[in-house]
Design a protein around this motif. Sequence first.
Motif, mmCIF file in Angstrom:
data_model
loop_
_atom_site.group_PDB
_atom_site.id
_atom_site.type_symbol
_atom_site.label_atom_id
_atom_site.label_comp_id
_atom_site.label_asym_id
_atom_site.label_seq_id
_atom_site.Cartn_x
_atom_site.Cartn_y
_atom_site.Cartn_z
ATOM 1 N N LEU A 216 -7.246 41.111 69.779
ATOM 2 C CA LEU A 216 -6.938 40.863 71.191
ATOM 3 C C LEU A 216 -6.640 39.394 71.425
ATOM 4 C CD1 LEU A 216 -6.771 42.059 74.037
ATOM 5 C CD2 LEU A 216 -9.231 41.622 74.279
ATOM 6 N N LEU A 217 -7.430 38.528 70.809
ATOM 7 C CA LEU A 217 -7.193 37.085 70.936
ATOM 8 C C LEU A 217 -5.833 36.701 70.370
ATOM 9 C CD1 LEU A 217 -8.292 34.272 71.677
ATOM 10 C CD2 LEU A 217 -9.342 34.180 69.401
ATOM 11 N N LEU A 218 -5.463 37.310 69.255
ATOM 12 C CA LEU A 218 -4.166 37.033 68.631
ATOM 13 C C LEU A 218 -3.023 37.458 69.550
ATOM 14 C CD1 LEU A 218 -3.016 35.909 65.969
ATOM 15 C CD2 LEU A 218 -2.983 38.248 65.100
ATOM 16 N N GLY A 227 5.129 34.837 71.520
ATOM 17 C CA GLY A 227 5.505 36.239 71.538
ATOM 18 C C GLY A 227 5.305 36.927 70.199
ATOM 19 N N PRO A 228 6.067 38.026 69.950
ATOM 20 C CA PRO A 228 5.897 38.821 68.726
ATOM 21 C C PRO A 228 6.103 38.012 67.443
ATOM 22 C CG PRO A 228 7.258 39.987 70.327
ATOM 23 C CD PRO A 228 7.066 38.605 70.862
ATOM 24 N N GLN A 229 7.004 37.021 67.474
ATOM 25 C CA GLN A 229 7.244 36.222 66.273
ATOM 26 C C GLN A 229 5.982 35.445 65.877
ATOM 27 O OE1 GLN A 229 9.244 36.233 68.936
ATOM 28 N NE2 GLN A 229 11.036 37.334 68.123
ATOM 29 N N PHE A 230 5.299 34.900 66.870
ATOM 30 C CA PHE A 230 4.065 34.152 66.605
ATOM 31 C C PHE A 230 2.998 35.080 66.037
ATOM 32 C CE2 PHE A 230 -0.107 32.645 68.044
ATOM 33 C CZ PHE A 230 -0.126 31.363 67.504
ATOM 34 N N ILE A 231 2.872 36.272 66.632
ATOM 35 C CA ILE A 231 1.886 37.241 66.154
ATOM 36 C C ILE A 231 2.200 37.658 64.720
ATOM 37 C CG2 ILE A 231 0.928 39.550 66.513
ATOM 38 C CD1 ILE A 231 1.485 39.196 69.493
ATOM 39 N N GLY A 232 3.481 37.929 64.445
ATOM 40 C CA GLY A 232 3.880 38.325 63.098
ATOM 41 C C GLY A 232 3.596 37.253 62.066
ATOM 42 N N MET A 233 3.752 35.988 62.473
ATOM 43 C CA MET A 233 3.522 34.883 61.549
ATOM 44 C C MET A 233 2.043 34.745 61.190
ATOM 45 S SD MET A 233 4.575 30.878 62.092
ATOM 46 C CE MET A 233 3.477 30.717 63.514
ATOM 47 N N LEU A 235 -0.339 37.241 61.573
ATOM 48 C CA LEU A 235 -1.023 38.510 61.323
ATOM 49 C C LEU A 235 -1.605 38.584 59.918
ATOM 50 C CD1 LEU A 235 -1.754 41.214 62.559
ATOM 51 C CD2 LEU A 235 0.409 42.130 61.687
ATOM 52 N N PHE A 236 -0.807 38.255 58.899
ATOM 53 C CA PHE A 236 -1.288 38.377 57.515
ATOM 54 C C PHE A 236 -2.407 37.385 57.200
ATOM 55 C CE2 PHE A 236 -1.023 37.218 52.988
ATOM 56 C CZ PHE A 236 -1.362 38.446 52.434
ATOM 57 N N PRO A 237 -2.254 36.072 57.480
ATOM 58 C CA PRO A 237 -3.358 35.156 57.159
ATOM 59 C C PRO A 237 -4.637 35.465 57.926
ATOM 60 C CG PRO A 237 -1.600 34.007 58.354
ATOM 61 C CD PRO A 237 -1.067 35.340 57.947
ATOM 62 N N VAL A 238 -4.518 35.901 59.192
ATOM 63 C CA VAL A 238 -5.715 36.241 59.955
ATOM 64 C C VAL A 238 -6.385 37.478 59.366
ATOM 65 C CG1 VAL A 238 -6.549 37.073 62.187
ATOM 66 C CG2 VAL A 238 -4.966 35.145 62.092
ATOM 67 N N ALA A 239 -5.589 38.475 58.967
ATOM 68 C CA ALA A 239 -6.149 39.683 58.352
ATOM 69 C C ALA A 239 -6.871 39.341 57.046
ATOM 70 C CB ALA A 239 -5.046 40.705 58.105
ATOM 71 N N MET A 240 -6.280 38.461 56.248
ATOM 72 C CA MET A 240 -6.917 38.042 54.998
ATOM 73 C C MET A 240 -8.214 37.288 55.272
ATOM 74 S SD MET A 240 -5.229 38.995 52.245
ATOM 75 C CE MET A 240 -5.503 37.778 50.965
#
Length: 267
Positions: A216-218, A227-233, A235-240
């Motif tokens: 939610l914070l992301l 926007g979506p580009q920032f989230i996509g950038m 997403l992977f490092p935050v998930a890791m």
Amino acid sequence: MRLHRVPARTGWLWVKLGLRTFFKQPLALAGLFFMFMLLVTVLSMVPLLGQALALALLPAATLGLMAATRIAAAGQFPMPAVLASAFQAGRERARAMLVLGMIYAAGSLLIMGLTLLLTGGAPTPLVDPASVPAPGTAPSPEDLVLNPEAINRMMIGVLLHIPLGLLFWHAPALVHWHGVSPLKSLFFSALACWTNKAALLVYFLGWGVVFFGVSLLLVLLGGLVGGPQFIGMLLFPVAMLMSAIFFTSLYFTFRDSFETDEGQPPA
């Protein structure tokens, strides 16, 4: 070694201990997790036997991360060599860990095959290929239509992996710290998970809340910044990073489920 029953609220304590310990040594624990993921990824690329080798290494690698957590919880800096802890406790325990790894690999491959058999056919991509835009154009969220067959296959695979996960939840630590044989470690792991099922349920629910909060914070940050580009950038490092913190908490689920006469797992 004795089985220790814990109250349900201990599950939330395990979540908090994982978070607290990770941020004691964030660079070391994150770096060790990334090394672990890199090793598994590289091994899985080896032709023919790569995937089986990567799966067989998972119990030993998980034990290495648990050992790193134990060091960090004591206020010390875990070095990269701690990832090989499973093979530094003598030949007998190293052999037992390899046997445990082979059992895990066989079980995982069996579940993968059973999943394909139940869902019928070859693996299906998660994103419907027909919905992917032409090269050179940026996809919108509406473009990325999730494939129902792939979601169904993924859910069945997750459900089939739950019993395997419970069997191996404490098994690597039991083999390494308590010298339990591979087959007995699977039994005691499943027994401990069942005995402390209320605490484990709270533990998983707690992590669900944490992951939802971070997601939610992301999304909120994405809406404010890029926007979506920032989230996509991100997403992977935050998930890791969140996966690394989750793995940090595994040690505490073991520590409080088993104890020696001194109340702690042996070194």
